[in-house]
Design a protein around this motif. Structure first.
Motif, PDB file in Angstrom:
ATOM      1  N   UNK A   1       0.838  -1.217   0.000  1.00 27.44           N
ATOM      2  CA  UNK A   1       0.000   0.000   0.000  1.00 27.44           C
ATOM      3  C   UNK A   1       0.864   1.255   0.000  1.00 27.44           C
ATOM      4  N   UNK A   2       1.713   1.357  -0.969  1.00 23.69           N
ATOM      5  CA  UNK A   2       2.565   2.545  -1.076  1.00 23.69           C
ATOM      6  C   UNK A   2       1.728   3.741  -1.498  1.00 23.69           C
ATOM      7  N   UNK A   3       1.171   4.397  -0.530  1.00 24.65           N
ATOM      8  CA  UNK A   3       0.225   5.463  -0.849  1.00 24.65           C
ATOM      9  C   UNK A   3       0.839   6.844  -0.796  1.00 24.65           C
ATOM     10  N   UNK A   4       0.106   7.760  -1.327  1.00 27.37           N
ATOM     11  CA  UNK A   4       0.458   9.161  -1.227  1.00 27.37           C
ATOM     12  C   UNK A   4       0.069   9.614   0.168  1.00 27.37           C
ATOM     13  N   UNK A   5       0.989  10.222   0.879  1.00 20.26           N
ATOM     14  CA  UNK A   5       0.658  10.651   2.236  1.00 20.26           C
ATOM     15  C   UNK A   5       0.364  12.148   2.271  1.00 20.26           C
ATOM     16  N   UNK A   6      -0.101  12.552   3.411  1.00 19.28           N
ATOM     17  CA  UNK A   6      -0.430  13.955   3.578  1.00 19.28           C
ATOM     18  C   UNK A   6       0.837  14.808   3.458  1.00 19.28           C
ATOM     19  N   UNK A   7       1.937  14.268   3.900  1.00 24.81           N
ATOM     20  CA  UNK A   7       3.199  14.997   3.795  1.00 24.81           C
ATOM     21  C   UNK A   7       3.519  15.266   2.335  1.00 24.81           C
ATOM     22  N   UNK A   8       3.295  14.269   1.516  1.00 26.19           N
ATOM     23  CA  UNK A   8       3.544  14.443   0.087  1.00 26.19           C
ATOM     24  C   UNK A   8       2.731  15.619  -0.436  1.00 26.19           C
ATOM     25  N   UNK A   9       1.478  15.608  -0.083  1.00 28.65           N
ATOM     26  CA  UNK A   9       0.598  16.678  -0.538  1.00 28.65           C
ATOM     27  C   UNK A   9       1.099  18.022  -0.041  1.00 28.65           C
ATOM     28  N   UNK A  44      -3.900  17.646  -3.783  1.00 29.15           N
ATOM     29  CA  UNK A  44      -4.325  16.376  -3.201  1.00 29.15           C
ATOM     30  C   UNK A  44      -5.021  15.553  -4.278  1.00 29.15           C
ATOM     31  N   UNK A  45      -5.891  16.215  -5.002  1.00 28.99           N
ATOM     32  CA  UNK A  45      -6.623  15.529  -6.060  1.00 28.99           C
ATOM     33  C   UNK A  45      -5.656  15.065  -7.141  1.00 28.99           C
ATOM     34  N   UNK A  46      -4.757  15.945  -7.498  1.00 30.34           N
ATOM     35  CA  UNK A  46      -3.811  15.627  -8.554  1.00 30.34           C
ATOM     36  C   UNK A  46      -2.964  14.411  -8.199  1.00 30.34           C
ATOM     37  N   UNK A  47      -2.551  14.350  -6.933  1.00 33.03           N
ATOM     38  CA  UNK A  47      -1.705  13.245  -6.497  1.00 33.03           C
ATOM     39  C   UNK A  47      -2.496  11.979  -6.161  1.00 33.03           C
ATOM     40  N   UNK A  48      -3.811  12.122  -6.137  1.00 31.38           N
ATOM     41  CA  UNK A  48      -4.624  10.959  -5.798  1.00 31.38           C
ATOM     42  C   UNK A  48      -4.491  10.599  -4.329  1.00 31.38           C
ATOM     43  N   UNK A  49      -4.468  11.645  -3.518  1.00 35.06           N
ATOM     44  CA  UNK A  49      -4.311  11.415  -2.083  1.00 35.06           C
ATOM     45  C   UNK A  49      -5.563  10.779  -1.474  1.00 35.06           C
ATOM     46  N   UNK A  50      -5.342   9.778  -0.649  1.00 32.95           N
ATOM     47  CA  UNK A  50      -6.455   9.141   0.052  1.00 32.95           C
ATOM     48  C   UNK A  50      -6.078   9.039   1.520  1.00 32.95           C
ATOM     49  N   UNK A  51      -6.785   9.758   2.375  1.00 29.77           N
ATOM     50  CA  UNK A  51      -6.436   9.762   3.799  1.00 29.77           C
ATOM     51  C   UNK A  51      -6.412   8.354   4.359  1.00 29.77           C
ATOM     52  N   UNK A  52      -5.491   8.092   5.236  1.00 27.54           N
ATOM     53  CA  UNK A  52      -5.392   6.775   5.851  1.00 27.54           C
ATOM     54  C   UNK A  52      -6.271   6.728   7.095  1.00 27.54           C
ATOM     55  N   UNK A  53      -7.392   6.038   6.945  1.00 27.86           N
ATOM     56  CA  UNK A  53      -8.358   5.981   8.040  1.00 27.86           C
ATOM     57  C   UNK A  53      -7.757   5.419   9.317  1.00 27.86           C
ATOM     58  N   UNK A  54      -6.828   4.508   9.176  1.00 26.31           N
ATOM     59  CA  UNK A  54      -6.213   3.926  10.370  1.00 26.31           C
ATOM     60  C   UNK A  54      -5.379   4.963  11.111  1.00 26.31           C
ATOM     61  N   UNK A  55      -4.624   5.706  10.350  1.00 25.11           N
ATOM     62  CA  UNK A  55      -3.807   6.750  10.967  1.00 25.11           C
ATOM     63  C   UNK A  55      -4.717   7.802  11.600  1.00 25.11           C
ATOM     64  N   UNK A  56      -5.774   8.145  10.891  1.00 32.75           N
ATOM     65  CA  UNK A  56      -6.702   9.125  11.443  1.00 32.75           C
ATOM     66  C   UNK A  56      -7.305   8.607  12.740  1.00 32.75           C
ATOM     67  N   UNK A  57      -7.667   7.333  12.707  1.00 40.86           N
ATOM     68  CA  UNK A  57      -8.269   6.748  13.898  1.00 40.86           C
ATOM     69  C   UNK A  57      -7.316   6.870  15.076  1.00 40.86           C
ATOM     70  N   UNK A  58      -6.051   6.590  14.823  1.00 34.53           N
ATOM     71  CA  UNK A  58      -5.085   6.670  15.904  1.00 34.53           C
ATOM     72  C   UNK A  58      -4.935   8.090  16.410  1.00 34.53           C
ATOM     73  N   UNK A  59      -4.777   8.989  15.484  1.00 41.55           N
ATOM     74  CA  UNK A  59      -4.572  10.380  15.870  1.00 41.55           C
ATOM     75  C   UNK A  59      -5.802  10.957  16.575  1.00 41.55           C
ATOM     76  N   UNK A  60      -6.947  10.620  16.046  1.00 39.82           N
ATOM     77  CA  UNK A  60      -8.169  11.169  16.621  1.00 39.82           C
ATOM     78  C   UNK A  60      -8.625  10.438  17.872  1.00 39.82           C
ATOM     79  N   UNK A  61      -8.246   9.200  17.945  1.00 33.43           N
ATOM     80  CA  UNK A  61      -8.691   8.435  19.097  1.00 33.43           C
ATOM     81  C   UNK A  61     -10.066   7.824  18.917  1.00 33.43           C
ATOM     82  N   UNK A  62     -10.573   7.865  17.705  1.00 35.04           N
ATOM     83  CA  UNK A  62     -11.856   7.197  17.460  1.00 35.04           C
ATOM     84  C   UNK A  62     -11.985   6.842  15.984  1.00 35.04           C
ATOM     85  N   UNK A  63     -12.755   5.823  15.714  1.00 32.59           N
ATOM     86  CA  UNK A  63     -12.918   5.368  14.339  1.00 32.59           C
ATOM     87  C   UNK A  63     -14.292   5.783  13.834  1.00 32.59           C
TER      88      UNK A  63
END
Lengths: 342, 342
Positions: A1-9, A44-63
């Motif tokens: 899953x070599x994805x585009x990350x938010x840092x890339x964007x 973000x659109x150009x790079x095809x960025x897709x937020x990582x729900x797992x990372x978000x879940x961790x950071x936010x503390x909820x899914x």
DNA sequence: TTGTATGCGTTATCAG
DNA sequence: CTGATAACGCATACAA
């Protein structure tokens, strides 16, 4: 899953990670210069960025997932509930994680653990409980710790898990059905009850026989036959019953199968035995699953709003304000051609 | 979700984080002194530790969820497929995330994105495609990037998404059905086809009419009526048909509804119009959903192993070795009492 | 309004 | 066999 990350964007858009995050998700203190936001969104659109729900879940503390546990997703009873749950969940912005136990109670426990691990925000657990102290206690414990960790739960069926519950009026509904059939003139009854330990089966059987007793009609013991809570269980039970009392013995009899799928199995067994449902024998069920629209003769039953049950359970699970609430679902008798009267 | 973390367990057990991790999950180079492992496991149990799947997903770079996209989970066609998928997924140690689109194609796209965000390991997408270039192209693109990010996909239905597919023999099956009905003596036919753009509907209609044409029998244009791909669609279509040609017009006619739920709706409409299915009109469907076991008269149809389709699609998605593979599912005609012959 | 730095809970890499 | 420690991708408190 070599994805585009938010840092890339962020890098590509020439802004900081934080800004990119805010631009895309508009956090609490939502403040990003529109122009900048546009640029971020565009890259973000150009790079095809897709937020990582797992990372978000961790950071936010909820899914944003909701777990649904059913006995058998192929059973129309549960698939209707599932339809209600997915609809309500979608409306709340949640995805549904489905677990089908195949009628194995121990699987429920395992799935609660998995959902706990996934940090699902809520769990809807549907289907009748068994009368098994140990299993129930363990399930109750699992749900309790799940709740203590911040999750919320709603059950559909019996209210014995110490969680929010959409309770089905089994006793009352079955009683109403008994009275309605009695009203149509039946005086001879049989009950195809489920497995002994199955609470829903037991409640419906009890509600039915008790109401009849109050009307001065008793169900003979040899006319109460147990089996599985499934279509095939109903088929077998009816076959047993016929073997036991003979076709003539059912002449003016109303057979109550404790759920619709069982009743449908019973109808099949009756037909195959040469009985005409609605004429040489009456049959009634419970639930009013959608399938009934298409079987003939129409099956008398006790209607339970299943899709609605799913919707309400989902809402209860999500809106829970602490206090455990139990909503009674009304169950209304629907008499059809399968029980025209003797 | 104030949970017990692995660090808590480690500290409490007097070992390092790394050791705790290995003891509990037995990593690749699985080597922890049994005695130590016991201690860790014990304290984990004592503390009620539950691994955080989201954190694991991040660290490992992969999740253990499989996404399932269906049109309507309450439709027996899809709930049977779902049963197969959940079974196969469970066997592979995966949880199923369920998405029900409610027949809205644009929702499929949205759900693919969500599953992409969740980093679902695989996606099974079931249900006929529409003939809508743009929507298909966008879906294809979404799935393509999903795959390029490491996800795998399997479709059930048409093989037009450039992904592994369990293809249903629509044309052949419908053709076989046509020949079988012709063999039973029918020479007069009608087709209740789905929505124009619905590929499955179209293929089945074509397969049916083409086979008939080859037998020298043409279906009159006014006997092909379109509607939705649902039970109510079938009901409406049949009502239309009756209004169009009259009850007598259907005397020796075999009506082919392109799927079973439509056929069931059609049966209801026929009954309500005073027609006796199997006597004053023949009706046949496609799929052989389980529900058919319980409707009378038995509905002639083309059997498709739905649960198996779900299982196989799941396996294909998980075992994918790169090459796109298309498995044909055999579809076998089953003649029942709804089409005894004219 | 934007940027910096830290932490979320695990796994995995690399030393000891 | 075990222990530090650096990622993983993102949100957010805190600074600027």
């Amino acid at each position: 899953m070599a994805s585009v990350t938010l840092s890339d964007v962020a890098r590509e858009a020439g802004v900081s990670l934080a800004t990119a995050s805010r631009a895309i998700n508009g956090s609490a203190n939502r403040t990003v210069r529109p122009e900048l936001q546009q640029r971020v969104l565009a890259t973000a659109a150009r790079l095809g960025y897709s937020p990582d729900a797992n990372a978000q879940a961790m950071a936010r503390g909820r899914t944003s997932t909701l777990g649904l546990i059913v006995h058998d997703i192929a059973d129309p009873y549960f698939s209707s509930i599932a339809a209600g749950v997915t609809t309500a969940a979608e409306a709340a912005g949640l995805m549904v994680t489905l677990a089908s136990t195949g009628h194995r109670p121990e699987k429920e426990l395992a799935f609660v653990d998995v959902l706990q691990s996934q940090r699902a925000r809520a769990i809807v657990i549907a289907g009748g409980r068994q009368d098994d102290q140990e299993v129930n206690e363990r399930l109750r414990a699992a749900l309790s710790t799940y709740r203590s960790r911040g999750g919320t739960v709603a059950a559909i069926g019996q209210s014995i898990l110490d969680v929010h519950t959409v309770a089905i009026h089994n006793v009352g509904g079955a009683g109403d059905l008994a009275r309605a059939l009695h009203g149509r003139g039946y005086r001879d009854f049989a009950v195809l009850t489920g497995p002994g330990p199955h609470l829903t089966a037991r409640e419906r059987t009890e509600g039915f026989t008790t109401a009849l007793a109050e009307l001065g009609t008793n169900v003979r013991a040899d006319r109460v036959v147990a089996s599985e809570f499934t279509r095939d269980g109903g088929y077998r039970a009816m076959t047993d019953l016929i073997a036991r009392v003979g076709r003539e013995g059912l002449a003016a009899c109303a057979v109550f199968a404790v759920n619709d799928v069982m009743a449908m199995g019973a109808m099949a067994a009756a037909r195959e035995a040469g009985l005409r449902v609605g004429e040489s024998v009456g049959i009634a069920g419970f639930d009013d699953i959608v399938t009934l629209r298409d079987i003939t003769p129409g099956l008398s039953t006790v209607a339970v709003p299943l899709v609605d049950a799913g919707v309400r359970a989902t809402r209860m699970a999500l809106d829970s304000d602490g206090e455990i609430v139990v909503e009674q679902l009304d169950a209304t008798v629907v008499l059809r051609d399968s029980t025209p009267g003797p």
